[in-house]
Scaffold this motif. Structure first.
Motif, PDB file in Angstrom:
ATOM      1  N   TYR A   1       9.341  -6.934  16.669  1.00 43.53           N
ATOM      2  CA  TYR A   1       8.653  -7.454  15.485  1.00 43.53           C
ATOM      3  C   TYR A   1       8.618  -6.366  14.421  1.00 43.53           C
ATOM      4  N   SER A   2       8.911  -6.745  13.185  1.00 43.50           N
ATOM      5  CA  SER A   2       8.905  -5.809  12.066  1.00 43.50           C
ATOM      6  C   SER A   2       7.950  -6.321  10.990  1.00 43.50           C
ATOM      7  N   PHE A   3       7.164  -5.404  10.412  1.00 42.33           N
ATOM      8  CA  PHE A   3       6.191  -5.765   9.383  1.00 42.33           C
ATOM      9  C   PHE A   3       6.324  -4.807   8.204  1.00 42.33           C
ATOM     10  N   ASN A   4       6.244  -5.336   6.995  1.00 36.49           N
ATOM     11  CA  ASN A   4       6.016  -4.532   5.798  1.00 36.49           C
ATOM     12  C   ASN A   4       4.523  -4.595   5.499  1.00 36.49           C
ATOM     13  N   VAL A   5       3.902  -3.433   5.373  1.00 34.76           N
ATOM     14  CA  VAL A   5       2.442  -3.365   5.284  1.00 34.76           C
ATOM     15  C   VAL A   5       2.032  -2.790   3.932  1.00 34.76           C
ATOM     16  N   LYS A   6       1.068  -3.458   3.285  1.00 33.07           N
ATOM     17  CA  LYS A   6       0.523  -2.939   2.032  1.00 33.07           C
ATOM     18  C   LYS A   6      -0.997  -3.050   2.047  1.00 33.07           C
ATOM     19  N   TYR A   7      -1.610  -2.298   1.154  1.00 32.79           N
ATOM     20  CA  TYR A   7      -3.074  -2.270   1.092  1.00 32.79           C
ATOM     21  C   TYR A   7      -3.584  -3.431   0.244  1.00 32.79           C
ATOM     22  N   ALA A   8      -4.696  -4.017   0.692  1.00 31.14           N
ATOM     23  CA  ALA A   8      -5.377  -5.067  -0.076  1.00 31.14           C
ATOM     24  C   ALA A   8      -6.874  -4.901   0.126  1.00 31.14           C
ATOM     25  N   ASP A   9      -7.637  -5.019  -0.953  1.00 30.43           N
ATOM     26  CA  ASP A   9      -9.094  -4.901  -0.830  1.00 30.43           C
ATOM     27  C   ASP A   9      -9.660  -5.961   0.109  1.00 30.43           C
ATOM     28  N   GLU A  10      -9.134  -7.178   0.014  1.00 34.88           N
ATOM     29  CA  GLU A  10      -9.577  -8.282   0.876  1.00 34.88           C
ATOM     30  C   GLU A  10      -8.344  -8.995   1.449  1.00 34.88           C
ATOM     31  N   PRO A  11      -7.859  -8.550   2.618  1.00 35.88           N
ATOM     32  CA  PRO A  11      -6.697  -9.210   3.215  1.00 35.88           C
ATOM     33  C   PRO A  11      -6.960 -10.696   3.462  1.00 35.88           C
TER      34      PRO A  11
ATOM     35  N   LEU B   1      -3.032  -6.092  18.998  1.00 33.34           N
ATOM     36  CA  LEU B   1      -2.932  -4.843  18.246  1.00 33.34           C
ATOM     37  C   LEU B   1      -3.902  -4.884  17.075  1.00 33.34           C
ATOM     38  N   ARG B   2      -4.723  -3.848  16.953  1.00 29.75           N
ATOM     39  CA  ARG B   2      -5.626  -3.756  15.807  1.00 29.75           C
ATOM     40  C   ARG B   2      -5.055  -2.749  14.809  1.00 29.75           C
ATOM     41  N   VAL B   3      -5.051  -3.146  13.543  1.00 28.55           N
ATOM     42  CA  VAL B   3      -4.437  -2.329  12.491  1.00 28.55           C
ATOM     43  C   VAL B   3      -5.410  -2.221  11.327  1.00 28.55           C
ATOM     44  N   LYS B   4      -5.507  -1.038  10.729  1.00 29.16           N
ATOM     45  CA  LYS B   4      -6.312  -0.857   9.525  1.00 29.16           C
ATOM     46  C   LYS B   4      -5.779   0.323   8.733  1.00 29.16           C
ATOM     47  N   ALA B   5      -6.264   0.459   7.510  1.00 29.69           N
ATOM     48  CA  ALA B   5      -5.837   1.555   6.644  1.00 29.69           C
ATOM     49  C   ALA B   5      -6.579   2.836   7.018  1.00 29.69           C
ATOM     50  N   ALA B   6      -5.852   3.967   7.001  1.00 29.28           N
ATOM     51  CA  ALA B   6      -6.456   5.256   7.310  1.00 29.28           C
ATOM     52  C   ALA B   6      -7.206   5.829   6.115  1.00 29.28           C
ATOM     53  N   LEU B   7      -6.891   5.368   4.915  1.00 30.52           N
ATOM     54  CA  LEU B   7      -7.595   5.800   3.712  1.00 30.52           C
ATOM     55  C   LEU B   7      -7.653   4.648   2.728  1.00 30.52           C
ATOM     56  N   ARG B   8      -8.559   4.735   1.810  1.00 29.81           N
ATOM     57  CA  ARG B   8      -8.772   3.653   0.854  1.00 29.81           C
ATOM     58  C   ARG B   8      -7.646   3.582  -0.182  1.00 29.81           C
ATOM     59  N   ASP B   9      -7.202   2.367  -0.421  1.00 30.94           N
ATOM     60  CA  ASP B   9      -6.315   2.068  -1.539  1.00 30.94           C
ATOM     61  C   ASP B   9      -5.058   2.940  -1.574  1.00 30.94           C
ATOM     62  N   PHE B  10      -4.350   3.033  -0.437  1.00 28.38           N
ATOM     63  CA  PHE B  10      -3.085   3.768  -0.485  1.00 28.38           C
ATOM     64  C   PHE B  10      -2.073   2.935  -1.283  1.00 28.38           C
ATOM     65  N   SER B  11      -1.293   3.619  -2.095  1.00 22.74           N
ATOM     66  CA  SER B  11      -0.432   2.934  -3.065  1.00 22.74           C
ATOM     67  C   SER B  11       0.966   2.647  -2.523  1.00 22.74           C
TER      68      SER B  11
END
Length: 306
Positions: free
Chosen positions: A110-120, A85-95
């Motif tokens: 499988y469950s994931f909590n997802v947050k934005y990071a400039d450099e994962p 599975l490929r995952v990425k942010a749809a917009l920059r720096d979502f809060s």
């Protein structure tokens, strides 16, 4: 009309006053509702995503379901794969933190909590199989209690364990069914049954020096005798699962595969034909299975995986 509005306003004030004096506690049905405790929770994994890079998550089985918590995330299976599975942010720096849920073919959730990071920190993640996190009293982080429609009442976890057990034990229960041509021997080593499903243990021996590239394998019930000018009646039986489904068998190599099929029987005037086709080659293999062989399928009552 004015009196009606005044009455409604007064009623609203009384309701608000009562709500402040008796605020809701979230305890519905006078305490008869059982609260969810943490031992019923499947702990989520932490996942970081970004806009300019793609995070890949590799699962131990094919992906069947994906749910995104918000439109801030984009996710899809990697092209040409079933378990990546490929995952990425749809917009920059979502809060706002979001979440992601995945169900795989072996019944794992499988469950994931997802947050934005400039450099994962982790761009490529490999998920573990159905294993507890080290504590015997804890539930696994991907608890396998999800059932698939095609497997009926059988647990996907148990189907996987049965296939692994048959493959690990490697017994030849059947010694008279197979084909041998062009330096290739294709054998049916055993037929097993459990809870409405059939398991076929097949082996391919390549005694030649030329690798055998598998195109496809078919299971179909056909008429034993077909009169001239009569259409051939075929019923294809599609495998539900496969363990060690090899696509290339090298020269002087042997490989085995266990297929899970739905339960079926064969009429007296028909038989099951198993065909193995070579990609861009002519060393095709075929053999037949009679109903007498099928009904003698060995019932699985014990598992031995390790």
């Amino acid at each position: 009309m004015k009196r009606i509005f005044l009455a409604l306003a007064m009623f609203g004030c009384i309701f608000a006053a009562n709500a402040q004096e008796n605020p809701t506690t979230g305890d519905y049905f006078d305490g008869l509702t059982r609260p969810l405790t943490f031992n019923r929770m499947i702990p989520p994994y932490a996942l970081e995503v970004t806009f300019s890079k793609t995070v890949h998550v590799i699962f131990p089985s094919a992906i069947r379901y994906v749910d995104l918590g918000s439109a801030d995330l984009l996710a899809a299976k990697a092209d040409g794969t079933e378990n990546v599975l490929r995952v990425k942010a749809a917009l920059r720096d979502f809060s706002r933190e979001s979440n992601l849920a995945v169900i795989t073919e072996d019944g794992a959730y499988y469950s994931f909590n997802v947050k934005y990071a400039d450099e994962p920190v982790k761009l490529s993640v490999e998920m573990a199989d159905f294993i507890h996190d080290g504590e015997a009293v804890n539930r696994p982080n991907n608890a396998m209690e999800i059932y698939m429609r095609e497997l009926g009442s059988e647990s996907p976890l148990l189907v996987k364990l049965i296939m692994q057990s048959i493959y690990k034990n490697d017994k030849r229960e059947i010694k008279h069914i197979g084909s041998k041509r062009f330096g290739i021997q294709y054998l049916l080593k055993g037929i097993y049954s459990h809870n409405g499903l059939l398991y076929f243990h097949l082996q391919l021996k390549n005694s030649s020096n030329v690798p055998f590239d598998v195109d496809h394998i078919t299971f179909k019930i056909v008429d034993k005798k077909v009169a001239k000018r009569t259409a051939i009646q075929e019923q294809v039986v599609w495998p539900l699962r496969a363990h060690n489904n090899m696509t290339l068998i090298g020269g002087k190599k042997n490989e085995r595969t266990v297929f899970t099929l739905p339960k079926f029987t064969i009429p007296d005037d028909k038989h099951l034909v198993i065909e193995l086709y070579e990609k861009e080659g002519g060393r095709h293999q075929t053999f037949t299975v009679e109903n007498a062989d099928l009904v003698r399928a060995k019932v699985i009552d014990k598992l031995k995986v390790k």
